[in-house]
Write a protein that holds these residues in place. Sequence first.
Motif, PDB file in Angstrom:
ATOM      1  N   PHE A  68     -26.047 -38.613 -92.766  1.00 47.82           N
ATOM      2  CA  PHE A  68     -26.489 -40.195 -93.153  1.00 47.82           C
ATOM      3  C   PHE A  68     -28.177 -40.176 -93.165  1.00 47.82           C
ATOM      4  N   MET A  69     -28.814 -39.211 -92.449  1.00 46.25           N
ATOM      5  CA  MET A  69     -30.337 -39.020 -92.407  1.00 46.25           C
ATOM      6  C   MET A  69     -30.688 -38.277 -93.942  1.00 46.25           C
ATOM      7  N   ILE A  70     -30.099 -37.367 -94.224  1.00 49.97           N
ATOM      8  CA  ILE A  70     -30.254 -36.750 -95.459  1.00 49.97           C
ATOM      9  C   ILE A  70     -30.082 -37.768 -96.742  1.00 49.97           C
ATOM     10  N   ALA A  71     -28.857 -38.373 -96.588  1.00 53.36           N
ATOM     11  CA  ALA A  71     -28.704 -39.481 -97.687  1.00 53.36           C
ATOM     12  C   ALA A  71     -29.588 -40.468 -97.893  1.00 53.36           C
ATOM     13  N   GLY A  72     -30.175 -40.780 -96.743  1.00 50.10           N
ATOM     14  CA  GLY A  72     -31.211 -41.864 -96.825  1.00 50.10           C
ATOM     15  C   GLY A  72     -30.741 -43.217 -97.384  1.00 50.10           C
ATOM     16  N   GLN A  73     -31.535 -44.063 -97.879  1.00 51.85           N
ATOM     17  CA  GLN A  73     -31.201 -45.361 -98.513  1.00 51.85           C
ATOM     18  C   GLN A  73     -30.707 -45.168 -99.961  1.00 51.85           C
ATOM     19  N   SER A  74     -31.550 -44.529-100.910  1.00 54.24           N
ATOM     20  CA  SER A  74     -31.594 -44.554-102.160  1.00 54.24           C
ATOM     21  C   SER A  74     -32.259 -43.416-102.787  1.00 54.24           C
ATOM     22  N   LYS A  93     -24.129 -43.375-105.768  1.00 56.71           N
ATOM     23  CA  LYS A  93     -22.686 -43.512-105.385  1.00 56.71           C
ATOM     24  C   LYS A  93     -22.219 -42.075-104.737  1.00 56.71           C
ATOM     25  N   ILE A  94     -22.950 -41.262-105.205  1.00 59.75           N
ATOM     26  CA  ILE A  94     -22.745 -39.687-104.721  1.00 59.75           C
ATOM     27  C   ILE A  94     -23.538 -39.204-103.812  1.00 59.75           C
ATOM     28  N   ARG A  95     -24.405 -40.027-103.342  1.00 55.01           N
ATOM     29  CA  ARG A  95     -25.564 -39.477-102.659  1.00 55.01           C
ATOM     30  C   ARG A  95     -24.783 -39.166-101.315  1.00 55.01           C
ATOM     31  N   HIS A  96     -24.258 -39.934-100.789  1.00 47.23           N
ATOM     32  CA  HIS A  96     -23.659 -39.599 -99.141  1.00 47.23           C
ATOM     33  C   HIS A  96     -22.608 -38.753 -99.189  1.00 47.23           C
ATOM     34  N   SER A  97     -21.770 -38.620-100.178  1.00 49.92           N
ATOM     35  CA  SER A  97     -20.681 -37.310-100.024  1.00 49.92           C
ATOM     36  C   SER A  97     -21.425 -36.088-100.363  1.00 49.92           C
ATOM     37  N   THR A  98     -22.362 -36.278-101.210  1.00 50.98           N
ATOM     38  CA  THR A  98     -23.172 -34.970-101.576  1.00 50.98           C
ATOM     39  C   THR A  98     -23.819 -34.398-100.328  1.00 50.98           C
ATOM     40  N   VAL A 336     -35.683 -29.966 -91.026  1.00 52.83           N
ATOM     41  CA  VAL A 336     -34.277 -30.176 -91.314  1.00 52.83           C
ATOM     42  C   VAL A 336     -33.644 -30.950 -92.263  1.00 52.83           C
ATOM     43  N   ILE A 337     -34.259 -32.190 -92.283  1.00 49.52           N
ATOM     44  CA  ILE A 337     -33.854 -33.067 -93.234  1.00 49.52           C
ATOM     45  C   ILE A 337     -34.454 -33.194 -94.543  1.00 49.52           C
ATOM     46  N   GLU A 338     -35.834 -33.035 -94.656  1.00 48.53           N
ATOM     47  CA  GLU A 338     -36.467 -32.750 -96.043  1.00 48.53           C
ATOM     48  C   GLU A 338     -35.938 -31.643 -96.768  1.00 48.53           C
TER      49      GLU A 338
END
Length: 373
Positions: A68-74, A93-98, A336-338
């Motif tokens: 969720f941190m990686i996916a962020g908001q948009s 739409k593919i941000r979180h699954s990616t 990690v996240i960035e």
Amino acid sequence: MPNIVDEIKQRIGATQVELSKYVKIQPIEVEDRKGFVSYGEGNTFPNYIIELYNESPVHGSIVNSIAFMIAGQSFVSSSAEASNEITRLQLDKIRHSTALDLKLHGGFYWEIIWSMDRSTIAQINHLPFENCRLCVSDDNDDVSGIYYSRDWNDTRKKKNTPAYIPMFNPDYKDEYPKQVMFVHSIVPGSEYYPKPDYIGGVNYIELTRQISEYHVNNILNGFFPSLITSFNNGIPSLEEQRMIKNQLQQAIQGAENAGKVLTFFNEDRDRGVEFTSFPISDADKQYEFLSEESTKQILISHRVTSPLLFGIRDGGGLGSNTDEMKQAMWIFTKQVIEPFQRMITDSVEYLFSVIAINATVQITQNDRCGLQY
């Protein structure tokens, strides 16, 4: 000449019951004659990774939080043209699954579909990592594409027949309007597939899964103790001893058989089976140590800078150290996240450049519960 060891065993009637032995699932890569590279024993390593994610509460929670941190908001861009493409292609739409595949498996697959006139990209889809297998490399060590199957465990079904999809290459968009982009981290010792960044902690993740299963089965069986079983009806032949040993071993080994009761039927009591309780000394302390140690090692394997970021306390106290959390979040985001986010945004920027849009794309961060740095 008879084996002296077997003769001694025959005379004293002793046989060893070997309990469960942990067999680590290795991420081996095998080039299959059908043209794809299988991943893990039985081509099931991605599925094993998903099992650990689903069945280890500590590991699964950390993976979800980091994803969720990686996916962020948009996705965002200062370029109006790039912003329009983000909306048109519905990339959010593919941000979180990616992000989840990138964290869970160490890479992700995107299906790139060109428009009818091949002038632009019409659609970008996320392909589940566990459904994709890379093609065997050619003489130049180039991988031409992937094979996609809905279920690699049952490829005999027509709907699961592996389908070839070539790697993304704008030069071949006319011949191949459907292509795939494979983005992954680089791990030493891997020729084809990436490894998740927590690969060093897999043993401890497996441990948490086995501990929880063991306790559940103990409760279901009324905490029935571990036993030593003695058969007091004479010394059977060595072959019979082995048969009894194998049957007993199948009945009691493994966490799923914790606390199970064995039932025997005997002609008379004097020739029955004797059970001797074999309790584990300080079992509560051992389980407490294993639980705390596995949690600690899992956090380390995920490069967590502070357990507090994930709601895990490593000490007493009711309050929270805000300064510690701010510093830990800053380090964790930078280290990690960035880097994970840049792998995703760099891929978007590359695809945009192919259709003549040169712009910077970023992922807006999630709110951090008031933590600012």
